[in-house]
Design a protein around this motif. Structure first.
Motif, PDB file in Angstrom:
ATOM      1  N   THR A 246       7.078   3.153   1.815  1.00  0.00           N
ATOM      2  CA  THR A 246       6.933   4.409   2.100  1.00  0.00           C
ATOM      3  C   THR A 246       7.866   5.041   3.307  1.00  0.00           C
ATOM      4  O   THR A 246       7.516   4.656   4.390  1.00  0.00           O
ATOM      5  CB  THR A 246       5.591   4.904   1.835  1.00  0.00           C
ATOM      6  OG1 THR A 246       5.022   4.457   0.722  1.00  0.00           O
ATOM      7  CG2 THR A 246       5.235   6.121   2.382  1.00  0.00           C
ATOM      8  N   ILE A 247       8.604   6.046   2.982  1.00  0.00           N
ATOM      9  CA  ILE A 247       9.366   6.615   4.106  1.00  0.00           C
ATOM     10  C   ILE A 247       8.994   8.085   4.234  1.00  0.00           C
ATOM     11  O   ILE A 247       9.270   8.749   3.346  1.00  0.00           O
ATOM     12  CB  ILE A 247      10.759   6.445   3.832  1.00  0.00           C
ATOM     13  CG1 ILE A 247      11.301   4.837   3.722  1.00  0.00           C
ATOM     14  CG2 ILE A 247      11.720   7.154   4.847  1.00  0.00           C
ATOM     15  CD1 ILE A 247      11.289   4.042   5.040  1.00  0.00           C
ATOM     16  N   ARG A 418       7.975   0.959   9.437  1.00  0.00           N
ATOM     17  CA  ARG A 418       7.000   0.233  10.379  1.00  0.00           C
ATOM     18  C   ARG A 418       6.755  -1.242   9.561  1.00  0.00           C
ATOM     19  O   ARG A 418       6.946  -1.166   8.148  1.00  0.00           O
ATOM     20  CB  ARG A 418       5.964   0.828  10.625  1.00  0.00           C
ATOM     21  CG  ARG A 418       6.124   2.181  11.466  1.00  0.00           C
ATOM     22  CD  ARG A 418       4.888   2.720  11.351  1.00  0.00           C
ATOM     23  NE  ARG A 418       4.866   4.172  12.315  1.00  0.00           N
ATOM     24  CZ  ARG A 418       3.860   5.213  12.480  1.00  0.00           C
ATOM     25  NH1 ARG A 418       2.685   4.877  12.118  1.00  0.00           N
ATOM     26  NH2 ARG A 418       4.325   6.333  13.320  1.00  0.00           N
ATOM     27  N   GLU A 419       6.465  -2.279  10.418  1.00  0.00           N
ATOM     28  CA  GLU A 419       6.159  -3.375   9.554  1.00  0.00           C
ATOM     29  C   GLU A 419       4.966  -3.349   8.949  1.00  0.00           C
ATOM     30  O   GLU A 419       3.935  -2.437   9.417  1.00  0.00           O
ATOM     31  CB  GLU A 419       5.958  -4.695  10.678  1.00  0.00           C
ATOM     32  CG  GLU A 419       7.134  -5.015  11.505  1.00  0.00           C
ATOM     33  CD  GLU A 419       8.236  -5.676  10.551  1.00  0.00           C
ATOM     34  OE1 GLU A 419       7.600  -6.471   9.544  1.00  0.00           O
ATOM     35  OE2 GLU A 419       9.170  -5.478  10.573  1.00  0.00           O
ATOM     36  N   ARG A 420       4.943  -3.816   7.663  1.00  0.00           N
ATOM     37  CA  ARG A 420       3.843  -3.602   6.944  1.00  0.00           C
ATOM     38  C   ARG A 420       2.795  -4.737   7.251  1.00  0.00           C
ATOM     39  O   ARG A 420       3.128  -6.038   7.303  1.00  0.00           O
ATOM     40  CB  ARG A 420       4.350  -3.985   5.281  1.00  0.00           C
ATOM     41  CG  ARG A 420       3.042  -3.788   4.359  1.00  0.00           C
ATOM     42  CD  ARG A 420       3.499  -4.081   2.938  1.00  0.00           C
ATOM     43  NE  ARG A 420       4.185  -3.291   2.220  1.00  0.00           N
ATOM     44  CZ  ARG A 420       5.368  -3.090   2.058  1.00  0.00           C
ATOM     45  NH1 ARG A 420       6.055  -4.379   2.119  1.00  0.00           N
ATOM     46  NH2 ARG A 420       6.306  -2.347   1.347  1.00  0.00           N
ATOM     47  N   PRO A 421       1.518  -4.645   7.434  1.00  0.00           N
ATOM     48  CA  PRO A 421       0.293  -5.442   7.522  1.00  0.00           C
ATOM     49  C   PRO A 421       0.701  -6.430   6.482  1.00  0.00           C
ATOM     50  O   PRO A 421       0.510  -6.043   5.328  1.00  0.00           O
ATOM     51  CB  PRO A 421      -1.029  -4.784   7.599  1.00  0.00           C
ATOM     52  CG  PRO A 421      -0.383  -3.304   7.795  1.00  0.00           C
ATOM     53  CD  PRO A 421       0.944  -3.158   7.475  1.00  0.00           C
TER      54      PRO A 421
END
Length: 432
Positions: A246-247, A418-421
């Motif tokens: 998702t951007i 961002r890095e995805r958890p």
């Protein structure tokens, strides 16, 4: 028409190399095996002996474990065959882990830094023989869409890596706009003809290319690795689904409408009930169309929130959540149609029928989002149109049977996501 002199090139295998052991002085052994090296020669050295000399030998029967350790990402997998990207950036079978030409019970890993390895060999040969040669460290790669293997350069020193013909003209006067020759790979592939896989000759000398040998070590083979943002084939079958992120922030770069249409083609390949096609996609390609829709949706949303008793501050905060749609240079409104659905006397079955179509529409939207990522586009699926469907149909002049199912913001990401958890699949499984 002018002609360019054709170089006379010779390629000679270097026999007599001993079995290399960890810690061996590889440059010293090469100097003994090829004392006749001359200025301008290019020495092509198989990476296996470099790995052995540098102690990149792993004992044990588990090649799979070694592959996992050397893998930065899996690009594709079929059965036990793994195509992986190494931390060097190379995309190759088994992450370059090799069980051939090594003692039973061991595997060879690629050199830690093949360019550094090439520089050290070059420096050692200059010290021992007083010659200015180029050095290429080669390894065997497969190629997409082509049968067979060929050697390419994974490390280099003192050899011009690329020949850029862009901006020049061919003998007929045609301008060259995309021709960049991978000189290192061409030399590595040619040298393999004099080495071979089974002959026990891991080194070859290429003579006649002195104009490519440089005084400085140069950038090495790493410049041949294409950056991710230039790679049209970035995503392999193993990671294409995970490419979708998702951007919410987009650059001002225009969106290729052809790329969006290709994503729609992927969307309508999704499964659907009763052999139906429940997807429709409204493409908002002009700023006035997007603004008209978003203004009407905002007004409808504000009216609903006020009627529910929300404060003006709370309303403003909630409305700002839709800014991602305003900032996007392109919008897609996916719609569901129930054409071909079954009607039952039992309302519970009718509700289930609708749910099947909703699920099918979601599958289509997921395909759309994944293909947009493959096309290099970012996206965000926002549910907003589902809360004012009548308004959306009116503004976009859609048939009554078209059911808007959110809106997809599309554009080029302004920054990496961002890095995805991390998520453990085991947390989402129930086994009976």
């Amino acid at each position: 028409m002018t002609t360019t002199p054709v170089p006379h090139i010779t390629i000679t295998g270097v026999p007599g190399m001993p079995e290399i052991q960890p810690g061996d002085d590889l440059a010293g052994l090469l100097a003994l095996a090829a004392p006749g090296l001359e200025d301008g020669d290019v020495l092509v050295v198989t990476s296996k002996i470099v790995s052995k000399a540098e102690g990149r030998v792993r004992a044990g029967d588990s090649r799979t474990a070694a592959i996992e350790e050397e893998t930065a990402r899996v690009v594709a997998r079929r059965g036990e065959t793994v195509i992986a990207q190494t931390r060097h950036g190379f995309v190759m079978a088994a992450a370059g882990v090799d069980a051939s030409n090594t003692s039973p019970g061991t595997v060879l890993l690629l050199p830690e830094d093949p360019d550094r390895s090439a520089r050290e060999i070059r420096r050692g040969l200059r010290t021992r023989l007083g010659v200015q040669v180029g050095v290429i460290v080669s390894d065997t790669f497969g190629r997409p869409w082509r049968h067979g293997l060929t050697d390419v350069a994974i490390g280099a020193a003192g050899v011009r890596p690329l020949d850029d013909f862009r901006g020049r003209s061919d003998p007929y006067g045609n301008p060259l706009s995309a021709t960049v020759t991978a000189l290192l790979d061409e030399i590595a592939g040619a040298a393999e003809l004099a080495k071979g896989k089974l002959s026990g000759v891991p080194v070859a000398v290429v003579r006649g290319l002195g104009d490519l040998v440089t005084a400085e070590d140069g950038p090495g083979a790493r410049v041949l690795v294409r950056p991710a943002d230039e790679d049209m084939f970035r995503y392999g079958s193993a990671d294409v689904v995970f490419a979708r992120r998702t951007i919410r922030e987009f650059s001002r770069e225009a969106v290729d409408s052809g790329a969006v249409r290709r994503a729609v083609a992927a969307a309508i390949a999704a499964p659907a009930p009763h052999h139906t096609t429940p997807w429709r996609f409204v493409l908002l390609e002009t700023a006035p169309a997007r603004t008209a829709l978003l203004d009407a949706m905002r007004d409808a949303w504000v009216e609903d929130l006020r009627s529910d008793g929300f404060s003006e501050e709370s309303i403003a905060r909630r409305v700002r959540r839709g800014d991602v749609l305003r900032e996007a240079p392109y919008l897609v409104v996916p719609c569901m149609v129930m054409d071909g659905s079954h009607t039952y006397r039992d309302e519970r079955r009718n509700a289930s029928e609708r749910e099947m179509f909703v699920v099918a529409t979601g599958a289509g939207v997921q395909n759309l989002l994944v293909q947009l990522a493959v096309e290099g586009l970012g996206s965000a699926w926002v549910s907003s149109t589902m809360f004012c469907r009548d308004v959306v149909r009116k503004v976009l002049d859609l048939p009554d049977g078209w059911d808007p199912m959110g809106a997809v913001a599309v554009g080029h990401p302004a920054a990496p996501p961002r890095e995805r958890p991390p998520r453990d699949p085991a947390d989402f499984l129930v086994v009976r």
